[in-house]
Write an enzyme that holds these catalytic residues in place. Structure first.
Site, PDB file in Angstrom:
ATOM      1  CG  ASP A  93     -28.989  40.700 -95.218  1.00  0.00           C
ATOM      2  OD1 ASP A  93     -28.194  41.060 -96.176  1.00  0.00           O
ATOM      3  OD2 ASP A  93     -28.310  41.879 -94.657  1.00  0.00           O
ATOM      4  CB  CYS A  94     -26.035  39.173 -99.394  1.00  0.00           C
ATOM      5  SG  CYS A  94     -26.848  39.861-100.240  1.00  0.00           S
TER       6      CYS A  94
END
Length: 804
Positions: free
Chosen positions: A315-316
Site C-alpha cells: 500500500d502507498c
C-alpha cells in the site's frame, strides 16, 4: 490504498526523473509525523503523479532485437531478459509504483497505480471530448446487495474495457489497485463502502467475479488488466480513537485469520488467478504486513497458490511505515530490505527508489533480491501485451479498444441497473410504496425533497471516483419525470443548526409526498476517517421526526444513504414514517434509480450485506478488537456471532410483491450423509475438496402478489452439536437472484452447497468437517428448511500452516 492528497497533473518522464533521486535528501521525512495517530501518509510527487503512458516500440525501437520483443517466448523469460539489461540504478529506479523506465532502451516510464474500485480513477482524463469521462458504477457494497454475481462480473468487465481503451490512448495503466475485498467487520470503519460487506463468503465470490471480469477470460495469454486484491490482511480500521491504520498492530488469532480475514484472498489467488496482491499498512501480531514472509510467502504463495510470477505491491508508503511508525526496522534502508526479503515486490511509494542502494551497501540485499520483484511486474505487463508489436485484434483483442467502446459500454446502462438491483427496502408500512404514476400522476403531484442528499451529485459516487459522464440527483430525477419538486435541504449531514427546518416544513406542507434523503457521506466515512458513532449524525433525526409529525396522511419516505449503516430504530418504530430504503452510494444514475424504485418502475429486491446495529454497539467495545467470537465486553462481531438484537439483520430486504416459498419436488427435508463417503469422491477438476458439491438446496418460489419482481435468496446454515462450542448463530452458505418472476409464476431456486460450507475452523486454523446435525434455512423467514446429518469421523479438509 493511500490518500492521493490532490489530483495531480500529468508529467513527462523527464519531469518525473527530476522529481526522483535528487530530491531524496531534501524531501526525506525528518519531521517524523506521528503516524500512530495521523492516518494519511505524506506521499511525495514521484509516487502520486499520473503520467502519460506509451507502449515500448518493439518494431523500430532499441529493444526490437531483444527477447522482450519475441512474442513466442514465455512472459517470464521475456521480462527476465529485459531486467537483465538494466544497470543497478536503472533497476532501483523501477521498483516504485512510478517506474522511471530506461530511456536508453526506449522503455517508457510506467505508473502501476491506477484505480478501478467502481470505475476508472487516476486516469488522465481529457478536459473535454473523448476520454473526458468513464462510467461510475455504484459502490461495491450496494452492488453486492443485489446478490447478482453476473452483475459483478459484468461491471468489472466494462471497467476493464474502458480501462484498456484509455490505456491505448496513453491515459491509463494496465494494473489496477482493486478490488478491496476486506470484510466490513465493524460498522464504524470508514471504507466499508468499498467492500462487499461483512460476510467473508460474499467477499470471496465478489473477489472471484470482479477479478475474472477485470482480467478477462485468458489472463495467461491475453491479460486484459491486472487486478490487485487488497488489503492483505486484517485491515479494517482507519483512525478510530486515533489508532492510525499506518501503525495499527492487529492481534488476530489463527482461527479468525483462517476463517474470516483471509479466505477471500485464498479464492482471489487460487481460483481467480489474481495477478497482484497489495499488502496492508497494519501489522498483524507484531509484524507489519509488508514485512511478513508468513503472509507473503507461506500463506499467499505456498498455501493459497498465488500465480507463479504474480507481484505484491505495498500500500502507498507502507514500506516506509515498516520504519515509521511501526519501528520494526531501524532505518528506511532496513525497512526496504525487510519488505523485499519478505516478498513485497513493488513499493507504492519512494522508499525503495531512494534507499535500496543503501540496503545493498549495508549487505542486506543483493541485486537478485531486487530483480525478482521487478521481473514479476514486467511479466504481468508482457501478459497484457505491453510489448507486443502486432496490434491486430486477432493477436491481442484489447489493443484496438477506443473511445467508441467507452461510449458503447456506458450506453448499456449497467450502472443504473446495479443501483436499482442493490437498493434495499427496509420498511414499507401498509404497502405505501410504490408511489405509482396511476396513483400519483407526475403532472398533478408535488414532491417535497428534503435533506442533505436530496440534491446530491458528487455524493452519489462515494470515494475513489473519476470523472463521471453525469451525476443525476434525486431532485433532478423527479423534475425530469415531470413532478413538481419542493426542494429544501433542511439540514446538513452533521449540522446541529435548525435554521433550515422552517423551509423544510413549509416544503412538506404544500406537497403531496414527502421524501427525506439523508444519512451519511464521505464527510463522515472515508479513507483515513472512521466514524465515532453509528447513530444518525447531527440533527437529521430531529428534522425527520418533525416532518413525520406534520405529515398527517401524506406518505413520508426516508432514504438512508451512505455505505455504513446508521441506527434507524426510531424510524422503524415511527408509524408516521411510511417507508425506509437504504441506497448506499448509487453512482452516476443514482437519482434515477432511487426515483424509479420509489415510483415502481423498478421493484426492490436487494438485501442488506451488513448488520444494522443499535447505536450503543459502537460504544460497547473497542473497534480494534479483532476477535469475532463474543467475549467480555465484545458481544460478537458480524451477524454470525452477534449476540444482541439487530435493528435490521444482515440479509433483510423487502419486496413490493409477495412470494410463497415452499419445498420443491426435489427437496428432501432430511439428508443423512457419511463424511468419509463424501470426501472419498474424486475431485481432480477442483482446486480443493472444500469446493466439492454436497447437495443442492432447492425451493419453489411463487409470486403471489400483484407485481412482477426479482427474488433474492440467502441460504444459511447453523448447528448446535457439530464440533466444539461456541457455535455461530448461523452462516451464509449460498445465495442467488431470480430475475423477473411474473405474477402467479413459480420458479425453482437451486443453490449448491459445498463441503466447505459444513466445515468449522478450529483454534489452529484448520478447516474441519465434524459429525453432527446442521440445518439449512432460506432467508430470515426460514420458510424452507433442510436437516443435514453428517455421520462418520471428523476430517480436516483444509490444513492451515501455523506461524512458527
Amino acid at each position: 490504498m493511500a490518500h492521493s492528497m490532490s489530483r495531480p497533473v500529468a508529467a513527462t518522464a523527464a519531469a518525473l526523473l527530476a522529481l526522483a533521486l535528487p530530491q531524496a535528501l531534501a524531501q526525506a521525512n525528518t519531521s517524523y509525523v506521528d503516524y500512530n495517530i495521523e492516518a494519511n501518509p505524506d506521499l511525495y510527487p514521484l509516487c502520486i503523479e499520473t503520467i502519460p503512458l506509451s507502449f515500448p516500440d518493439c518494431q523500430n525501437g532499441p529493444l526490437r532485437s531483444h527477447l522482450i520483443c519475441d512474442e513466442t517466448a514465455t512472459p517470464y523469460d521475456r521480462a527476465a531478459s529485459l531486467i537483465s539489461l538494466f544497470t543497478l540504478d536503472e533497476l532501483i529506479a523501477n521498483t516504485g509504483n512510478t517506474g522511471l523506465g530506461v530511456s536508453r532502451l526506449g522503455l517508457p516510464a510506467y505508473q502501476v497505480w491506477s484505480e478501478a474500485l467502481h470505475g476508472l480513477d487516476r486516469a488522465n482524463f481529457s478536459d473535454s471530448g473523448a476520454y473526458n469521462w468513464a462510467t461510475s458504477f455504484p459502490q461495491p457494497i450496494l452492488t453486492t446487495a443485489a446478490l447478482n454475481r453476473t452483475l459483478i462480473h459484468q461491471i468489472a468487465s466494462i471497467i476493464s474495457t474502458q480501462g484498456r481503451a484509455f490505456n491505448n490512448a496513453g491515459r491509463y495503466g494496465l494494473d489496477v489497485y482493486a478490488p478491496n475485498i476486506n470484510t466490513f467487520r465493524h460498522p464504524v470503519w470508514g471504507r466499508g463502502q468499498e467492500t462487499p460487506g461483512e460476510d467473508v463468503s460474499l467477499a470471496a465470490v465478489y473477489a472471484y467475479e470482479y477479478i475474472t471480469g477485470i482480467q478477462g477470460p485468458d489472463p495467461e495469454s491475453n491479460l486484459k488488466l491486472a487486478a490487485t486484491a487488497k488489503h492483505y490482511a486484517g485491515y479494517d480500521i482507519e483512525n478510530w480513537h486515533n489508532h492510525s491504520r499506518l501503525g495499527n498492530d492487529m492481534n488476530i488469532t489463527q482461527q479468525d485469520l483462517s476463517e474470516y480475514y483471509t479466505p477471500q484472498f485464498h479464492v482471489a489467488a487460487r481460483d481467480a488467478k489474481v495477478q497482484s496482491v497489495m499488502c496492508a499498512y497494519n501489522a498483524v501480531n507484531g509484524v507489519p504486513a509488508c514485512a511478513d514472509s508468513y503472509f507473503l510467502q507461506t500463506l499467499l504463495r505456498d498455501t493459497f497458490g498465488f500465480v507463479d510470477h504474480g507481484y505484491v505491491s505495498s500500500d502507498c508508503d507502507a514500506a516506509y511505515n515498516i520504519y515509521n511508525p511501526h519501528g520494526y526496522a531501524s532505518s528506511q534502508a532496513a525497512a526496504a530490505a525487510e519488505a523485499i526479503l519478505a516478498g513485497t515486490d513493488i513499493d507504492c511509494g519512494t522508499t525503495y527508489q531512494w534507499h535500496l542502494n543503501e540496503s545493498i551497501a549495508a549487505g542486506d540485499l543483493s541485486r537478485d533480491d531486487i530483480e525478482q520483484g521487478v521481473i514479476r511486474l514486467y511479466t504481468t505487463l508482457v501478459q497484457a501485451g505491453y510489448f507486443d508489436s502486432n496490434t491486430t485484434k486477432a493477436n491481442n483483442p484489447y489493443r484496438d479498444l477506443s473511445w467508441s467502446d467507452v461510449l458503447e459500454t456506458d450506453a448499456w446502462n449497467i450502472s443504473y441497473q446495479a443501483a436499482t438491483q442493490g437498493i434495499v427496502l427496509l420498511k414499507n408500512s401498509n404497502n405505501v410504496l410504490p408511489l405509482t404514476e396511476k396513483a400519483y400522476p407526475p403532472s398533478n403531484t408535488t414532491v417535497a425533497l428534503i435533506g442533505p442528499w436530496a440534491n446530491a451529485t458528487t455524493q452519489l459516487l462515494g470515494n475513489y471516483y473519476g470523472n463521471a459522464p453525469y451525476m443525476i440527483s434525486p431532485r433532478a430525477a423527479f423534475e425530469e419525470a415531470g413532478y413538481k419538486v419542493n426542494f429544501a435541504e433542511g439540514t446538513g449531514i452533521s449540522s446541529t443548526s435548525t435554521s433550515g427546518f422552517a423551509a423544510a416544513l413549509s416544503a412538506a406542507q404544500s406537497a403531496d409526498v414527502i421524501i427525506y434523503a439523508g444519512g451519511i457521506d464521505n464527510t463522515l466515512e472515508a479513507e483515513a476517517l472512521d466514524r465515532e458513532s453509528i447513530a444518525w449524525p447531527g440533527n437529521q433525526l430531529d428534522l425527520i421526526q418533525k416532518l413525520a409529525s406534520a405529515a398527517g396522511k401524506k406518505p413520508l419516505i426516508v432514504l438512508q444513504m451512505g455505505g455504513g449503516q446508521v441506527d434507524s430504530s426510531s424510524l422503524k418504530n415511527n408509524t408516521n414514517v411510511s417507508a425506509l430504503l437504504w441506497g448506499g452510494y448509487p453512482g452516476q444514475s443514482g437519482g434515477f434509480a432511487l426515483r424509479d424504485i420509489i415510483t415502481g418502475k423498478k421493484n426492490p429486491a436487494g438485501r442488506l450485506v451488513t448488520t444494522q446495529y443499535p447505536a450503543s454497539y459502537a460504544e460497547e467495545f473497542p473497534a480494534t478488537d479483532m476477535n469475532l467470537r463474543p467475549e467480555g465486553d465484545n458481544p460478537g462481531q458480524t451477524y454470525k456471532w452477534y449476540t444482541g438484537e439487530a435493528v435490521y439483520e444482515f440479509g433483510h430486504g423487502l419486496f413490493y410483491t409477495t412470494f410463497a416459498e415452499s419445498s420443491s419436488n426435489t427437496t428432501t427435508k432430511e439428508v443423512k450423509l457419511n463424511i468419509q463417503d463424501i470426501l472419498s469422491q474424486t475431485h481432480e477438476d477442483l482446486a480443493s475438496i472444500t469446493q466439492l458439491p454436497v447437495l443442492n438446496f432447492t425451493a419453489n418460489i411463487r409470486n403471489t402478489g400483484k407485481l412482477e419482481s426479482d427474488y433474492t435468496a440467502m441460504v444459511f446454515a447453523n448447528t448446535s452439536d457439530a464440533g466444539p462450542a461456541p457455535y455461530p448463530k448461523k452462516w451464509l452458505v449460498g445465495w442467488d437472484r431470480l430475475g423477473e418472476v411474473k405474477v402467479g409464476e413459480t420458479r425453482e431456486l437451486r443453490v449448491p452447497v459445498e463441503v466447505g460450507s459444513f466445515a468449522r475452523v478450529n483454534e489452529d486454523g484448520d478447516w474441519v468437517v465434524f459429525p453432527g446435525t446442521f440445518e439449512l434455512a432460506l432467508n430470515l423467514e426460514r420458510k424452507v428448511r433442510v436437516k443435514v446429518v453428517l455421520e462418520g469421523e471428523e476430517e480436516v479438509v483444509l490444513k492451515w500452516p501455523g506461524k512458527e
